[in-house]
Design an enzyme around this catalytic site. Sequence first.
Site, short mmCIF file in Angstrom:
data_model
loop_
_atom_site.label_atom_id
_atom_site.label_comp_id
_atom_site.label_asym_id
_atom_site.label_seq_id
_atom_site.Cartn_x
_atom_site.Cartn_y
_atom_site.Cartn_z
N ARG A 20 -12.94 -2.23 4.12
CA ARG A 20 -12.22 -1.77 2.92
C ARG A 20 -13.02 -2.07 1.67
NH1 ARG A 20 -6.71 -1.07 4.34
NH2 ARG A 20 -5.86 -0.97 2.24
N LYS A 59 -0.91 -0.47 -2.29
CA LYS A 59 0.08 0.41 -2.89
C LYS A 59 1.38 -0.35 -3.18
CE LYS A 59 -0.79 3.69 0.17
NZ LYS A 59 -0.76 4.90 0.98
N GLU A 63 -0.84 7.91 3.71
CA GLU A 63 0.62 7.93 3.80
C GLU A 63 1.14 8.25 2.39
OE1 GLU A 63 2.50 4.32 5.17
OE2 GLU A 63 4.49 5.23 5.00
P1 ATP Z 1 -2.74 0.31 0.98
O1 ATP Z 1 -2.79 -0.87 1.85
O2 ATP Z 1 -3.52 0.18 -0.28
O3 ATP Z 1 -1.38 0.81 0.75
P2 ATP Z 1 -3.20 2.01 3.15
O4 ATP Z 1 -4.33 1.73 4.05
O5 ATP Z 1 -1.85 1.68 3.59
O6 ATP Z 1 -3.53 1.42 1.74
P3 ATP Z 1 -3.13 4.80 3.58
O7 ATP Z 1 -2.43 5.82 2.78
O8 ATP Z 1 -2.62 4.50 4.91
O9 ATP Z 1 -3.18 3.50 2.70
O10 ATP Z 1 -4.69 5.10 3.60
C1 ATP Z 1 -5.31 6.33 3.85
C2 ATP Z 1 -6.72 6.06 4.27
O11 ATP Z 1 -7.42 5.38 3.24
C3 ATP Z 1 -6.76 5.18 5.49
O12 ATP Z 1 -7.70 5.70 6.39
C4 ATP Z 1 -7.17 3.84 4.95
O13 ATP Z 1 -7.84 3.10 5.90
C5 ATP Z 1 -8.03 4.23 3.76
N1 ATP Z 1 -8.04 3.14 2.77
C6 ATP Z 1 -6.98 2.58 2.17
N2 ATP Z 1 -7.35 1.58 1.36
C7 ATP Z 1 -8.71 1.51 1.44
C8 ATP Z 1 -9.70 0.67 0.84
N3 ATP Z 1 -9.38 -0.30 -0.01
N4 ATP Z 1 -11.00 0.89 1.17
C9 ATP Z 1 -11.33 1.88 2.02
N5 ATP Z 1 -10.45 2.69 2.62
C10 ATP Z 1 -9.15 2.52 2.34
MG MG Z 2 -0.56 2.25 4.95
#
Ligand code: ATP
Ligand code: MG
Length: 552
Positions: free
Chosen positions: A256, A266, A31
Amino acid sequence: MEENSNFIKTIIKEDLESGKRDTVLTRFPPEPNGYLHIGHAKSIVINFGLADEFGGKTNLRFDDTNPLKEDQEYVDSIKEDVEWLGYEWEGLFFASDYFDEMYDRAVLLIKKGLAYVDDLSADEIREYRGTLSEPGKESPYRNRSVEENLELFERMKNGEFANGEKVLRAKIDMSSPNINLRDPVIYRISHATHHNTGDKWCIYPMYAFAHPIEDAIEGVTHSLCTTEFEDQRPLYDWVVRETEMEATPQQIEFGRLNLTNTVMSKRKLKQLVEEKYVDGWDDPRLPTISGLRRRGFTPEAIREFVKAAGVSKGYSVVDEQMLEHFVREDLKLKAPRTMGVLRPLKVVITNYPEGEVEWLDAEINPENPEMGTRKIPFSREIYVEQDDFMENPPAKYFRLFPGNEVRLKHAYFIKCDDVIKDENGEVVELHCTYDPETKSGSGFTGRKVKGTLHWVDATHALPAEFRLYEPLILDDEEESEDEAENKSFLDQVNEKSLEILNGFIEPNMKDAQPQDKFQFFRHGYFNVDPKHTTEDKKVFNRIVSLKSSFKL
Ligand code: ATP
Ligand code: MG
């Protein structure tokens, strides 16, 4: 290393062997609401790496269904980071490219009696949803006719209602043991300008509805995501099936990546940036990809680290020292060696002729002789490290103290004769004598000294700034998405996470460019900072020190 096998690889392999799939297409779906961090690197390495191993492809898709939080700045930074990590995407897509199709699929659900417009407020919907132990209650609007739902949904789209006044919900099962299936909201009203579609839409699909459709439209075969989406898998499958998508992507979840001594969501990173705890998203203390890059970590080190951390379903917190281990490994043979004095103390070599300079030969990297040699000036005045002198040393102190002799790396033995102090009693200069017989490389074996110090010639040295880092967050922290208050994490911010020192470097460093990496003798690996380096003064970020207690 885990690289050889993992459960996702096994699934893909079986799918290809059984004929369930004949190609592999994955996607990395960030995102654009912040910069990527090392956790995302895991997802990138898994998605691109696995597809590549099976001759498949990977799309980069921006999951931009929430106009209030998304921005072009984030889109640009994400593209830059994925490329820098060394990956090439097949297609570049935006979820917002599919808004028309998503709308049509929602209309299809309404026509099939599988979606309805609900007037309950967000709070009421939450209340009606029930809990793990109690079934939910049906909304009084659940049984609106198809005609009424079609009309209301269109009016939602046309902007006739305020934010929150109505939502579209999937009609599944209010008593399902899986709360995700209790009539999830699939469209909400948001009168907001979208970074891509502008003001065309005022209703936006929810992630759980949008994501499976995005995957199916692109023909994604394996939709890899993190384990918090495990309970949503039945809804994912429901959406693909009931919206009658042709393709049937399969969602597979992995754990994760979390690191010690940092924060990784984020939301928290954004807070650190906006409240100026750090110097932007690329602050070298942040675990963002751009921060790691500016600190001096290499794509190779990040990729190897992520692979070594492994692909499993479980929750794990990986020691940040493991990441440091991989950057040392990567830079060991690549980074030129050099000398820099971080906290200078002037040394006058009283028996060295005034005005004379000699240019000494030094290997650029003794572990990689192919890198050749460099020239280092030596003359009557040099700088050494303040820490390398003690007037009253404890036992086993082998560096400079009155009467002691040490080796200057690549140069001569010097002996400390006199200590010059200012009116406050602070040591400001040392007077030493050198022994011309002891020149490095001359084969001198007359006597041995225990300390070897780094130094730079005072008349030729270039000024430099050194930035040393400690962890930004002091305690190990378990991150949870729904952690309601973030007071605790800001309390853990380490006020001593950055130390700035002004010292000197060898003159042959004058052409070093931003992002060039060096090993400073005894101090560790450093990167030329691209943001603060000027014509007059280079700024070096310490990537890691040389020593580590970490064992793989
Ligand atoms: P955050 O919670 O840090 O904002 P998010 O999951 O909301 O992260 P996205 O932009 O939605 O962030 O993530 C893009 C991809 O990266 C998704 O498939 C998500 O599952 C993966 N991802 C995000 N954080 C991690 C992590 N700590 N380890 C592995 N994969 C991750
Ligand atoms: Mg997200």
